[in-house]
Design a protein around this motif. Sequence first.
Motif, short mmCIF file in Angstrom:
data_model
loop_
_atom_site.label_atom_id
_atom_site.label_comp_id
_atom_site.label_asym_id
_atom_site.label_seq_id
_atom_site.Cartn_x
_atom_site.Cartn_y
_atom_site.Cartn_z
N THR A 1 0.80 -1.23 0.00
CA THR A 1 0.00 0.00 0.00
C THR A 1 0.83 1.28 0.00
OG1 THR A 1 -0.14 -0.03 2.44
CG2 THR A 1 -1.88 -1.16 1.21
N LEU A 2 2.03 1.24 0.60
CA LEU A 2 2.83 2.47 0.74
C LEU A 2 4.25 2.33 0.20
CD1 LEU A 2 1.76 3.58 4.35
CD2 LEU A 2 0.85 4.40 2.17
N GLY A 3 4.62 1.16 -0.29
CA GLY A 3 5.96 0.98 -0.81
C GLY A 3 7.05 1.18 0.22
N ASN A 4 6.68 0.99 1.52
CA ASN A 4 7.62 1.21 2.63
C ASN A 4 8.19 2.63 2.63
OD1 ASN A 4 7.42 -1.42 3.75
ND2 ASN A 4 8.78 -2.19 2.14
N LYS A 5 7.49 3.55 1.94
CA LYS A 5 7.87 4.97 1.89
C LYS A 5 9.30 5.17 1.39
CE LYS A 5 4.58 6.33 5.47
NZ LYS A 5 4.31 7.15 6.67
N LYS A 6 9.68 4.37 0.40
CA LYS A 6 11.05 4.45 -0.14
C LYS A 6 11.05 4.74 -1.65
CE LYS A 6 13.08 1.33 3.30
NZ LYS A 6 13.80 0.04 3.52
N TYR B 1 0.18 -7.15 -13.02
CA TYR B 1 1.30 -6.42 -12.41
C TYR B 1 0.88 -5.61 -11.19
CZ TYR B 1 0.23 -1.91 -14.84
OH TYR B 1 -0.34 -0.75 -15.30
N SER B 2 -0.39 -5.16 -11.14
CA SER B 2 -0.84 -4.42 -9.97
C SER B 2 -0.97 -5.34 -8.77
CB SER B 2 -2.19 -3.75 -10.25
OG SER B 2 -2.10 -2.83 -11.31
N LEU B 3 -1.47 -6.55 -8.99
CA LEU B 3 -1.65 -7.51 -7.90
C LEU B 3 -0.31 -8.01 -7.39
CD1 LEU B 3 -4.38 -10.25 -7.79
CD2 LEU B 3 -2.04 -10.81 -7.13
N LEU B 4 0.60 -8.30 -8.29
CA LEU B 4 1.90 -8.84 -7.88
C LEU B 4 2.83 -7.76 -7.33
CD1 LEU B 4 2.63 -11.34 -10.80
CD2 LEU B 4 1.80 -11.87 -8.50
N GLY B 5 2.80 -6.59 -7.92
CA GLY B 5 3.78 -5.56 -7.58
C GLY B 5 3.33 -4.51 -6.59
N GLY B 6 2.01 -4.44 -6.30
CA GLY B 6 1.52 -3.46 -5.34
C GLY B 6 1.75 -2.02 -5.80
N ILE B 7 1.80 -1.12 -4.83
CA ILE B 7 1.92 0.31 -5.13
C ILE B 7 3.24 0.63 -5.83
CG2 ILE B 7 2.96 0.92 -2.91
CD1 ILE B 7 0.40 3.04 -4.90
N GLN B 8 4.29 -0.13 -5.55
CA GLN B 8 5.57 0.13 -6.22
C GLN B 8 5.46 -0.12 -7.72
OE1 GLN B 8 9.17 -1.17 -3.71
NE2 GLN B 8 7.51 -2.37 -2.80
N ALA B 9 4.79 -1.21 -8.09
CA ALA B 9 4.58 -1.48 -9.51
C ALA B 9 3.70 -0.41 -10.14
CB ALA B 9 3.92 -2.86 -9.68
N VAL B 10 2.68 0.02 -9.40
CA VAL B 10 1.74 1.01 -9.94
C VAL B 10 2.44 2.33 -10.23
CG1 VAL B 10 -0.28 2.41 -9.38
CG2 VAL B 10 -0.30 -0.04 -8.88
N VAL B 11 3.19 2.86 -9.25
CA VAL B 11 3.78 4.19 -9.46
C VAL B 11 4.95 4.15 -10.45
CG1 VAL B 11 3.03 5.08 -7.21
CG2 VAL B 11 5.26 3.96 -7.39
N TRP B 12 5.72 3.07 -10.44
CA TRP B 12 6.83 2.98 -11.40
C TRP B 12 6.31 2.80 -12.83
CZ3 TRP B 12 11.86 4.07 -11.34
CH2 TRP B 12 12.50 4.21 -10.11
N THR B 13 5.31 1.97 -13.00
CA THR B 13 4.73 1.83 -14.35
C THR B 13 3.99 3.11 -14.74
OG1 THR B 13 2.78 0.72 -13.40
CG2 THR B 13 4.52 -0.67 -14.32
N ASP B 14 3.37 3.79 -13.76
CA ASP B 14 2.76 5.10 -14.04
C ASP B 14 3.79 6.07 -14.61
OD1 ASP B 14 0.26 4.39 -13.24
OD2 ASP B 14 0.24 5.58 -11.39
N ALA B 15 4.96 6.09 -13.96
CA ALA B 15 6.01 7.02 -14.40
C ALA B 15 6.45 6.72 -15.83
CB ALA B 15 7.20 6.94 -13.44
N ILE B 16 6.66 5.43 -16.12
CA ILE B 16 7.06 5.03 -17.49
C ILE B 16 5.96 5.37 -18.49
CG2 ILE B 16 7.57 3.04 -18.95
CD1 ILE B 16 8.92 1.77 -16.50
N GLN B 17 4.72 5.06 -18.13
CA GLN B 17 3.60 5.31 -19.02
C GLN B 17 3.38 6.80 -19.24
OE1 GLN B 17 1.03 2.89 -16.64
NE2 GLN B 17 1.01 1.20 -18.09
N ALA B 18 3.63 7.62 -18.20
CA ALA B 18 3.50 9.07 -18.36
C ALA B 18 4.52 9.59 -19.37
CB ALA B 18 3.69 9.76 -17.00
N ILE B 19 5.75 9.09 -19.28
CA ILE B 19 6.79 9.51 -20.23
C ILE B 19 6.43 9.08 -21.65
CG2 ILE B 19 9.21 9.17 -20.89
CD1 ILE B 19 9.80 8.83 -17.85
#
Length: 496
Positions: A34-39, A164-182
């Motif tokens: 849920t929070l990616g351990n804030k890292k 990827y959302s189920l396996l990777g959690g919030i870290q997968a979501v925000v990192w793929t978001d960043a790539i997809q935004a670019i």
Amino acid sequence: MTNLDIGIFIIYLVGIVLFGSSFYKKNKTASAFTLGNKKIPTWVITMSIFATFVSSISYLALPGQAYLTNWNAFAFSLSIPIASLMAIRFFVPLYRKVNSPSAYTYLEQRFGPWAKTYASVMYLLTQLMRAGTILFLLALPLHILLGWNITTIIVVTGISVMIYSLLGGIQAVVWTDAIQAIILIAGALVCLLVLLFSMPGGYTQLFETASLDHKFSLGSFSASLSDSTFWVVLIYGMFINLQNYGIDQNYIQRYMTCSSEKEAKKSALWGGLLYIPVSAMFLFIGTSLFSYYHALPGALPDGIDGDKVFPYFIVNQLPVGLTGILIASIFAAGMSTMSTSLNSSATVILTDFFKLPESDPNTARKSMLILYLSSLIFSVLSIGIGVAMINVQSALDAWWKLASIFSGGMLGLFLLGYFAPKVKSKGAIMGVIGGVVVIGWMSLSPLFIQEGPMLKYVSPFHNYLSIVFGTVVLFVVGFLVGNLLYRRKTSFKSQK
């Protein structure tokens, strides 16, 4: 599409799924999910907030609207700085202080469990409809222009995001978001450059043609409240973006993933501000398409109009290879929005509906099980809604409208809790009832009353203003009732 274009698109889709799934090993606890351990790096969260703003609806609808009309929609973007500044001044510090993965824990602290449950349920309903609608709208133009089976597109896209959302959690979501935004920014830039240099009379012809038809107009500046004027869209944008920044789990969760309050403020500010130039680029693409096809009469087949013009240009006018990149960028916009809804909804379900004792040694395992099952169920329901919209759009449109009505009270409830400390639960309940009634009247009366003596009771205001008036009524009613009850209680205590 050529084999090269299809290959590029498939490589993108598979690559995103594999990349997002690679975070599985770092995703063994509820905090990581849920929070990616804030890292997570600040720039990644910034791009994720931006990607949350942009969906496949924006990617296709903004160019389509500019093609048909003008830049009136840009007034919405101009309201973002106000919401961004309020976020860093009020919202980010508040949620960092509450220190909960759920945005609605604060409402429970202020008004009791009913407020949290109300907001959580309304959020989940709107996210389900949003994800299903995006899947459908993502598949529709590709089905029309490429002949791909619409159900297959919806199911494949939904399953890909789910994996990827189920396996990777919030870290997968925000990192793929960043790539997809670019990818989506780069794709739009490429398309804009092709348009600029494809005009028969040079790029100056583009501006001349668009100017003659007032395509750069921001809309009417009149004081009318029944039309989509500049002021109506601006005010609507202010309230919608305040709702996004102030009460939407998609945004609040990103504040909480940052390593500090300072970094959260940076992400909130720049993630929103980035949308302003990008939305202007989308609108300029629509204006450019108008000038392009105006200069080439007959190049656009009958039946291709509005939201369909941009996809048609991508498939038929771009060089080989670029078409695949642009189709991938449209999917990037949709997938990033859906993955955000999926993870945020699972987080809300765990945090707001399950009270697992920390002392129980099985709590960690149970929490992950709930998150996985919630993600799976949400994905399946979203895919189901997307497929159902193929044949029953009218019924689902009504559901979407009803969900929007009830969720429209969330912003007013939050503002009441934050800015009216004397107001307690009873005042808030009366405010919510008043606000929902007003939003319901403004949203539904034009649909159900179209003739006869009851016509005089139809809302005369533009439907954009429903959230504006509803939020104001909720706050005012809640404030007045809450303060009246507070005074009576204080007076009764003093008499005793």
